[in-house]
Scaffold this motif. Structure first.
Motif, PDB file in Angstrom:
ATOM      1  N   ALA A  30       0.828  -1.208   0.000  1.00 37.25           N
ATOM      2  CA  ALA A  30       0.000   0.000   0.000  1.00 37.25           C
ATOM      3  C   ALA A  30       0.862   1.256   0.000  1.00 37.25           C
ATOM      4  CB  ALA A  30      -0.932  -0.011   1.210  1.00 37.25           C
ATOM      5  N   ARG A  31       1.938   1.244   0.745  1.00 39.09           N
ATOM      6  CA  ARG A  31       2.809   2.425   0.776  1.00 39.09           C
ATOM      7  C   ARG A  31       3.510   2.641  -0.567  1.00 39.09           C
ATOM      8  NH1 ARG A  31       3.181   0.977   6.496  1.00 39.09           N
ATOM      9  NH2 ARG A  31       2.491   2.850   7.651  1.00 39.09           N
ATOM     10  N   TYR A  32       3.711   1.579  -1.319  1.00 35.57           N
ATOM     11  CA  TYR A  32       4.260   1.719  -2.665  1.00 35.57           C
ATOM     12  C   TYR A  32       3.183   2.156  -3.674  1.00 35.57           C
ATOM     13  CZ  TYR A  32       9.051   0.055  -2.096  1.00 35.57           C
ATOM     14  OH  TYR A  32      10.374  -0.059  -1.767  1.00 35.57           O
ATOM     15  N   THR A  33       1.940   2.242  -3.193  1.00 32.53           N
ATOM     16  CA  THR A  33       0.838   2.635  -4.070  1.00 32.53           C
ATOM     17  C   THR A  33       0.392   4.058  -3.701  1.00 32.53           C
ATOM     18  OG1 THR A  33       0.200   0.286  -4.087  1.00 32.53           O
ATOM     19  CG2 THR A  33      -1.356   1.818  -5.054  1.00 32.53           C
ATOM     20  N   VAL A  89      -8.528   4.984  -0.264  1.00 32.81           N
ATOM     21  CA  VAL A  89      -8.577   3.540   0.011  1.00 32.81           C
ATOM     22  C   VAL A  89      -7.217   3.041   0.484  1.00 32.81           C
ATOM     23  CG1 VAL A  89      -8.940   1.261  -1.007  1.00 32.81           C
ATOM     24  CG2 VAL A  89     -10.431   3.162  -1.640  1.00 32.81           C
ATOM     25  N   VAL A  90      -6.163   3.495  -0.193  1.00 29.67           N
ATOM     26  CA  VAL A  90      -4.809   3.063   0.160  1.00 29.67           C
ATOM     27  C   VAL A  90      -4.456   3.504   1.572  1.00 29.67           C
ATOM     28  CG1 VAL A  90      -2.367   3.402  -0.371  1.00 29.67           C
ATOM     29  CG2 VAL A  90      -3.993   2.920  -2.221  1.00 29.67           C
ATOM     30  N   THR A 101      -6.892  -8.603  -0.710  1.00 32.62           N
ATOM     31  CA  THR A 101      -7.754  -8.777  -1.879  1.00 32.62           C
ATOM     32  C   THR A 101      -8.248  -7.431  -2.405  1.00 32.62           C
ATOM     33  OG1 THR A 101      -8.448 -10.930  -1.008  1.00 32.62           O
ATOM     34  CG2 THR A 101      -9.837  -9.935  -2.697  1.00 32.62           C
ATOM     35  N   GLU A 102      -8.539  -6.535  -1.489  1.00 38.07           N
ATOM     36  CA  GLU A 102      -8.983  -5.194  -1.888  1.00 38.07           C
ATOM     37  C   GLU A 102      -7.856  -4.416  -2.555  1.00 38.07           C
ATOM     38  OE1 GLU A 102     -11.277  -1.344   0.114  1.00 38.07           O
ATOM     39  OE2 GLU A 102     -10.341  -2.859   1.405  1.00 38.07           O
ATOM     40  N   LEU A 103      -6.641  -4.637  -2.104  1.00 39.96           N
ATOM     41  CA  LEU A 103      -5.497  -3.900  -2.632  1.00 39.96           C
ATOM     42  C   LEU A 103      -5.057  -4.399  -4.002  1.00 39.96           C
ATOM     43  CD1 LEU A 103      -3.343  -1.716  -2.081  1.00 39.96           C
ATOM     44  CD2 LEU A 103      -2.030  -3.460  -0.835  1.00 39.96           C
ATOM     45  N   LEU A 104      -5.270  -5.672  -4.288  1.00 36.43           N
ATOM     46  CA  LEU A 104      -4.725  -6.265  -5.508  1.00 36.43           C
ATOM     47  C   LEU A 104      -5.053  -5.480  -6.789  1.00 36.43           C
ATOM     48  CD1 LEU A 104      -3.182  -8.486  -6.971  1.00 36.43           C
ATOM     49  CD2 LEU A 104      -5.269  -9.872  -6.923  1.00 36.43           C
ATOM     50  N   PRO A 105      -6.306  -5.109  -7.033  1.00 38.06           N
ATOM     51  CA  PRO A 105      -6.597  -4.457  -8.312  1.00 38.06           C
ATOM     52  C   PRO A 105      -6.036  -3.045  -8.439  1.00 38.06           C
ATOM     53  CG  PRO A 105      -8.622  -4.886  -7.076  1.00 38.06           C
ATOM     54  CD  PRO A 105      -7.500  -5.374  -6.244  1.00 38.06           C
ATOM     55  N   ILE A 106      -5.676  -2.410  -7.318  1.00 36.97           N
ATOM     56  CA  ILE A 106      -5.201  -1.028  -7.378  1.00 36.97           C
ATOM     57  C   ILE A 106      -3.748  -0.896  -6.944  1.00 36.97           C
ATOM     58  CG2 ILE A 106      -7.507  -0.096  -7.023  1.00 36.97           C
ATOM     59  CD1 ILE A 106      -6.709   0.474  -4.097  1.00 36.97           C
TER      60      ILE A 106
END
Length: 220
Positions: free
Chosen positions: A55-58, A69-70, A145-150
């Motif tokens: 998430a921090r890389y996103t 969301v992130v 799972t929530e993070l995967l697409p974004i």
């Protein structure tokens, strides 16, 4: 938690302040704890840490639309990591309490009754801790799972690793729950039916996430 002679400093402040080498030395030592329960909790902690890292890389400029969301995932994953670390300590304490209960005297009827009650209470607590780990693993898997697409595709495999670690936390916890419930009457174990039934669903979701990550890697 018991300490091994080889690593006297390793767990003075609990798992959160323990060098990894010291922890592994204790895990390999002939001491009652840490054991599989602590390993399950640390699987969950690692899963949460991996989710937080991805998430921090996103947080690039191109990810701006997903930033709310992130940010929520980062906060949730960091909190889950801390709870999982606390559960590792709680598991070691619970296992130690079970051993102490079995060592209580049973020479008289009163002592035997008190010992039985202490054993039952200790076993229930020793089952509650891994049940809480299952809850953490479930929640972390939801985040992954929530993070995967974004998520940043450059670290997509770490989402898969997080899912695998969450899965390991759940199935390892299942073993620890069932071994502690095995010596208890059925009416005391009913409260764990739901969490035990949920583990197969967690593993199926983790396996599905693994396949999705593989697909993303191979398609990239």
């Amino acid at each position: 938690m018991s300490q091994s002679p080889e690593s006297p400093e390793s767990t003075a402040t609990g798992f959160g302040g323990s060098p990894i080498g010291g922890y592994l030395g204790e895990l390999a030592a002939k001491v009652p704890a840490p054991g599989g329960g602590a390993v399950a909790a640390l699987h969950a902690a690692q899963a949460a840490a991996l989710v937080a890292m991805v998430a921090r890389y996103t947080t690039r400029a191109k990810d701006a639309e997903h930033r709310p969301v992130v940010d929520r995932i980062i906060e949730a994953a960091d909190s889950a990591r801390e709870r999982a670390l606390a559960l590792a300590d709680a598991d070691a304490a619970a296992f130690t309490a079970v051993g102490a209960a079995y060592k209580l005297p049973k020479d008289t009827d009163q002592e035997s009754e008190q010992r039985g009650a202490a054993i039952e209470a200790a076993l229930l607590e020793a089952a509650r801790v891994p049940a809480a780990v299952v809850d953490e693993a479930d929640g972390i898997l939801v985040l992954a799972t929530e993070l995967l697409p974004i998520g940043n595709p450059n670290v997509v495999t770490d989402i898969g690793a997080a899912g695998a670690a969450a899965r390991a936390a759940a199935v390892t916890s299942q073993l620890n729950i069932e071994i502690n419930l095995g010596s208890l009457p059925a009416e005391r174990t009913a409260a764990f039916t739901e969490v035990l039934g949920r583990i197969s669903e967690i593993t199926a979701r983790a396996d599905s996430l693994h396949q999705e990550v593989l697909h993303a890697v191979r398609a990239g």
